[in-house]
Design a protein around this motif. Structure first.
Motif, PDB file in Angstrom:
ATOM      1  N   ASP A  89      38.333 -50.842 -31.736  1.00 42.49           N
ATOM      2  CA  ASP A  89      39.417 -50.191 -30.987  1.00 42.49           C
ATOM      3  C   ASP A  89      39.073 -50.141 -29.496  1.00 42.49           C
ATOM      4  O   ASP A  89      39.915 -50.424 -28.649  1.00 42.49           O
ATOM      5  CB  ASP A  89      39.656 -48.758 -31.479  1.00 42.49           C
ATOM      6  N   ALA A  90      37.827 -49.774 -29.203  1.00 43.44           N
ATOM      7  CA  ALA A  90      37.384 -49.693 -27.807  1.00 43.44           C
ATOM      8  C   ALA A  90      37.455 -51.069 -27.143  1.00 43.44           C
ATOM      9  O   ALA A  90      37.883 -51.180 -25.986  1.00 43.44           O
ATOM     10  CB  ALA A  90      35.959 -49.144 -27.742  1.00 43.44           C
ATOM     11  N   GLU A  91      37.058 -52.094 -27.867  1.00 46.18           N
ATOM     12  CA  GLU A  91      37.123 -53.454 -27.316  1.00 46.18           C
ATOM     13  C   GLU A  91      38.566 -53.843 -27.020  1.00 46.18           C
ATOM     14  O   GLU A  91      38.854 -54.420 -25.963  1.00 46.18           O
ATOM     15  CB  GLU A  91      36.484 -54.447 -28.290  1.00 46.18           C
ATOM     16  N   ASP A  92      39.473 -53.543 -27.946  1.00 45.78           N
ATOM     17  CA  ASP A  92      40.894 -53.861 -27.741  1.00 45.78           C
ATOM     18  C   ASP A  92      41.457 -53.116 -26.528  1.00 45.78           C
ATOM     19  O   ASP A  92      42.168 -53.702 -25.708  1.00 45.78           O
ATOM     20  CB  ASP A  92      41.720 -53.504 -28.984  1.00 45.78           C
ATOM     21  N   PHE A 122      34.139 -42.869 -25.175  1.00 45.85           N
ATOM     22  CA  PHE A 122      35.376 -42.091 -25.203  1.00 45.85           C
ATOM     23  C   PHE A 122      36.177 -42.375 -26.477  1.00 45.85           C
ATOM     24  O   PHE A 122      36.631 -41.458 -27.160  1.00 45.85           O
ATOM     25  CB  PHE A 122      36.233 -42.390 -23.965  1.00 45.85           C
ATOM     26  N   VAL A 123      36.350 -43.649 -26.807  1.00 44.54           N
ATOM     27  CA  VAL A 123      37.150 -44.023 -27.980  1.00 44.54           C
ATOM     28  C   VAL A 123      36.473 -43.534 -29.260  1.00 44.54           C
ATOM     29  O   VAL A 123      37.140 -42.983 -30.154  1.00 44.54           O
ATOM     30  CB  VAL A 123      37.406 -45.551 -28.021  1.00 44.54           C
ATOM     31  N   LEU A 124      35.155 -43.690 -29.347  1.00 46.99           N
ATOM     32  CA  LEU A 124      34.439 -43.235 -30.546  1.00 46.99           C
ATOM     33  C   LEU A 124      34.532 -41.718 -30.707  1.00 46.99           C
ATOM     34  O   LEU A 124      34.643 -41.212 -31.830  1.00 46.99           O
ATOM     35  CB  LEU A 124      32.973 -43.674 -30.492  1.00 46.99           C
ATOM     36  N   GLN A 125      34.511 -40.992 -29.608  1.00 47.20           N
ATOM     37  CA  GLN A 125      34.618 -39.530 -29.665  1.00 47.20           C
ATOM     38  C   GLN A 125      36.039 -39.079 -29.980  1.00 47.20           C
ATOM     39  O   GLN A 125      36.263 -37.912 -30.279  1.00 47.20           O
ATOM     40  CB  GLN A 125      34.176 -38.913 -28.336  1.00 47.20           C
ATOM     41  N   ASN A 126      36.986 -40.007 -29.895  1.00 46.43           N
ATOM     42  CA  ASN A 126      38.387 -39.669 -30.120  1.00 46.43           C
ATOM     43  C   ASN A 126      38.988 -40.492 -31.249  1.00 46.43           C
ATOM     44  O   ASN A 126      40.035 -41.128 -31.097  1.00 46.43           O
ATOM     45  CB  ASN A 126      39.187 -39.834 -28.820  1.00 46.43           C
ATOM     46  N   LYS A 127      38.295 -40.482 -32.390  1.00 53.43           N
ATOM     47  CA  LYS A 127      38.804 -41.039 -33.649  1.00 53.43           C
ATOM     48  C   LYS A 127      38.982 -42.556 -33.656  1.00 53.43           C
ATOM     49  O   LYS A 127      39.828 -43.081 -34.364  1.00 53.43           O
ATOM     50  CB  LYS A 127      40.128 -40.379 -34.037  1.00 53.43           C
ATOM     51  N   THR A 173      40.738 -44.549 -16.533  1.00 55.36           N
ATOM     52  CA  THR A 173      42.005 -43.837 -16.746  1.00 55.36           C
ATOM     53  C   THR A 173      42.994 -44.710 -17.504  1.00 55.36           C
ATOM     54  O   THR A 173      43.687 -44.240 -18.411  1.00 55.36           O
ATOM     55  CB  THR A 173      42.608 -43.397 -15.397  1.00 55.36           C
ATOM     56  N   THR A 174      43.050 -45.985 -17.143  1.00 54.06           N
ATOM     57  CA  THR A 174      43.938 -46.914 -17.843  1.00 54.06           C
ATOM     58  C   THR A 174      43.537 -47.005 -19.315  1.00 54.06           C
ATOM     59  O   THR A 174      44.397 -46.954 -20.202  1.00 54.06           O
ATOM     60  CB  THR A 174      43.888 -48.315 -17.178  1.00 54.06           C
ATOM     61  N   CYS A 175      42.246 -47.105 -19.579  1.00 51.32           N
ATOM     62  CA  CYS A 175      41.760 -47.173 -20.968  1.00 51.32           C
ATOM     63  C   CYS A 175      42.089 -45.891 -21.727  1.00 51.32           C
ATOM     64  O   CYS A 175      42.539 -45.943 -22.880  1.00 51.32           O
ATOM     65  CB  CYS A 175      40.246 -47.417 -20.994  1.00 51.32           C
ATOM     66  N   LYS A 176      41.883 -44.740 -21.093  1.00 52.16           N
ATOM     67  CA  LYS A 176      42.195 -43.471 -21.754  1.00 52.16           C
ATOM     68  C   LYS A 176      43.675 -43.392 -22.094  1.00 52.16           C
ATOM     69  O   LYS A 176      44.051 -42.984 -23.194  1.00 52.16           O
ATOM     70  CB  LYS A 176      41.807 -42.285 -20.864  1.00 52.16           C
ATOM     71  N   ASN A 177      44.528 -43.795 -21.165  1.00 54.26           N
ATOM     72  CA  ASN A 177      45.969 -43.754 -21.424  1.00 54.26           C
ATOM     73  C   ASN A 177      46.357 -44.696 -22.554  1.00 54.26           C
ATOM     74  O   ASN A 177      47.177 -44.345 -23.410  1.00 54.26           O
ATOM     75  CB  ASN A 177      46.754 -44.087 -20.157  1.00 54.26           C
ATOM     76  N   LEU A 178      45.780 -45.882 -22.581  1.00 53.10           N
ATOM     77  CA  LEU A 178      46.070 -46.829 -23.665  1.00 53.10           C
ATOM     78  C   LEU A 178      45.592 -46.283 -25.005  1.00 53.10           C
ATOM     79  O   LEU A 178      46.289 -46.413 -26.025  1.00 53.10           O
ATOM     80  CB  LEU A 178      45.416 -48.190 -23.380  1.00 53.10           C
ATOM     81  N   TRP A 179      44.407 -45.671 -25.024  1.00 53.70           N
ATOM     82  CA  TRP A 179      43.889 -45.142 -26.291  1.00 53.70           C
ATOM     83  C   TRP A 179      44.732 -43.951 -26.773  1.00 53.70           C
ATOM     84  O   TRP A 179      45.040 -43.831 -27.954  1.00 53.70           O
ATOM     85  CB  TRP A 179      42.416 -44.749 -26.186  1.00 53.70           C
TER      86      TRP A 179
END
Length: 185
Positions: free
Chosen positions: A43-46, A33-38, A76-82
């Motif tokens: 960043d994903a690890e953080d 998800f993070v890689l697909q969103n810039k 969902t929590t990860c998506k919101n944080l990203w």
């Protein structure tokens, strides 16, 4: 014991084998998800790490009840944080902002998560028609398309329906005791 209970209890106790399982089972989805969103892997690890900390704190301090699966809640929590990170990056391109300490940042993220949970809880109470109309609208569907999908007679009718559904959702949210508590923060 369900997998969700296993993960929640393991997270609460800091059980290393459970934490490793959580990472092994769920990190790849967050990373994708993070890689697909810039974003980058770091960043994903953080984001993943911060989400686990946030969930841990909420479980310890507020007796959090996860109504969906642990995986869905974590994602969902990860998506919101990203998304929050992306918004901060977009803002910094246009103006200088003050740096916030990690505690303040985590508090804001926690508040946003609580707002999101309240929104989802109340959104589920709407009629099926309202949920569909608002989901289409929030996903960028034009009023012309909404008219076609629901066979409304005009865009005015579609706009009225959206207005009524938003008003109902707003009333449900504002009528909840959690809203007053979140609003005070």
């Amino acid at each position: 014991m369900s997998n969700d209970t296993y993960f929640i209890e393991g997270l609460c106790t800091g059980e290393k084998t459970v934490l490793k399982e959580i990472y092994d089972q769920f990190f790849t989805k967050v990373k994708t998800f993070v890689l697909q969103n810039k974003g980058a892997v770091t960043d994903a690890e953080d984001v993943f790490h911060n989400a686990l900390i946030q969930i841990y704190i909420r479980l310890k301090n507020r007796q959090l009840v996860i109504k969906s699966s642990f995986e869905a809640y974590l994602f969902t929590t990860c998506k919101n944080l990203w998304r929050r990170e992306l918004n901060k990056k977009r803002v910094t391109k246009h103006k200088v902002i003050e740096l916030e300490d990690k505690e303040t940042e985590n508090a804001y993220a926690l508040l946003e998560q609580e707002q999101w949970e309240l929104y989802i809880e109340k959104f589920q109470l709407l009629s099926e028609n309202c949920r569909k109309v608002l989901t289409l609208l929030f996903n960028g569907t034009s009023y012309d398309e909404i008219v076609k999908i629901f066979s409304y007679s005009s865009k005015v009718v579609a706009r009225q329906r959206v207005f009524k559904c938003k008003a109902k959702l707003t009333k449900l949210i504002q009528g909840d005791d959690k809203f007053s508590k979140i609003k005070k923060l």
